[in-house]
Design an enzyme around this catalytic site. Structure first.
Site, PDB file in Angstrom:
ATOM      1  N   TYR A  49       0.851  -1.049   0.058  1.00  0.00           N
ATOM      2  CA  TYR A  49      -0.030  -0.162  -0.027  1.00  0.00           C
ATOM      3  C   TYR A  49       0.944   1.338   0.016  1.00  0.00           C
ATOM      4  CZ  TYR A  49      -3.310   3.596   1.878  1.00  0.00           C
ATOM      5  OH  TYR A  49      -3.857   4.770   1.885  1.00  0.00           O
ATOM      6  N   ALA A  50       1.895   1.298   0.797  1.00  0.00           N
ATOM      7  CA  ALA A  50       2.816   2.392   0.852  1.00  0.00           C
ATOM      8  C   ALA A  50       3.424   2.685  -0.414  1.00  0.00           C
ATOM      9  CB  ALA A  50       4.081   2.334   2.269  1.00  0.00           C
TER      10      ALA A  50
END
Length: 235
Positions: free
Chosen positions: A144-145
């Site tokens: 996600y990051a």
């Protein structure tokens, strides 16, 4: 307002409408929630309309921008809150899940940013969305990051590519915020632990994030090519 039916998106849509802006509330699969946002804005005396579309589909997003121009005469602010968050340790993350996040978070941001760059009027603003997880570096958030790191790169470079256009391009990076997306699947104990980590000792609210959006979309004209970490000091 891309992703305007979500927790942060709906709060930002209402906040911008309160500032006197006519708002196009975009939604993907949440027509009922989008129409509720429109109703709350119109009941308060504002102007709003709900328009569907796949954020990663350039044709559907072009139709959304067309609708905004036809209904309200032009586009001055684009806010893109649309995104998905799928969590797993890097070693365990299914490639299909990673690809889904790439499509929505990265391609979707690219499509919307490209259209905004072409259609925003002078004096306009584009506000994309990153995450404070890029600083917190929590386990299971790697994929996600990574998508949000791509969002930040696109945002900061586009700000410089629009030199001479009088258009600002920034990103908001929320910390832990009490939205259904964040709260889903977390125990009460874990939520309290996360809230206590911030110096202000609470989770953020969608309205907290909406204030940051309103600043960048309105009076914050000297803020450009930046990532604004709206996280209560957690990172």
């Amino acid at each position: 307002m891309i992703g305007g039916s979500g927790g942060i998106g709906s709060a930002a849509a209402r906040r911008l409408a309160a500032d006197g802006m006519a708002v196009v509330v975009h939604y993907s699969g949440s027509r009922e929630r989008a129409e509720e946002v429109v109703a709350s804005i119109t009941e308060a005396g504002g102007l709003a309309v709900a328009v569907p579309g796949d954020v990663a589909d350039e044709t559907e997003m072009a139709r959304l921008f067309d609708a905004a121009e036809e209904r309200f005469g032009g586009i001055d602010v684009v806010v893109n809150t649309a995104g998905i968050m799928l969590l797993a340790p890097l070693a365990d993350m299914a490639l299909g899940a990673f690809d889904r996040m790439q499509r929505v978070n990265v391609r979707g941001t690219f499509v919307v940013s490209q259209l905004a760059a072409r259609r925003l009027r002078p004096g306009g603003a584009l506000v994309n969305f990153s995450t404070s997880v890029t600083r917190l570096q929590q386990p299971s958030y790697g994929a996600y990051a990574a998508t949000k790191g791509a969002v930040e790169a696109m945002t900061l470079i586009l700000a410089r590519e629009l030199r001479g256009r009088d258009i600002t391009v920034n990103a908001v990076a929320p910390g832990p915020t009490a939205t259904p997306l964040f709260l889903d699947g977390k125990s009460e104990q874990l939520i309290e632990q996360i809230a206590a980590a911030a110096p202000l000792q609470r989770l953020g609210t969608p309205d907290d994030i909406a204030e940051a959006v309103a600043f960048l979309a309105g009076p914050g004209r000297w803020i450009n090519g930046q990532v604004l970490f709206a996280n209560g000091g957690i990172a």
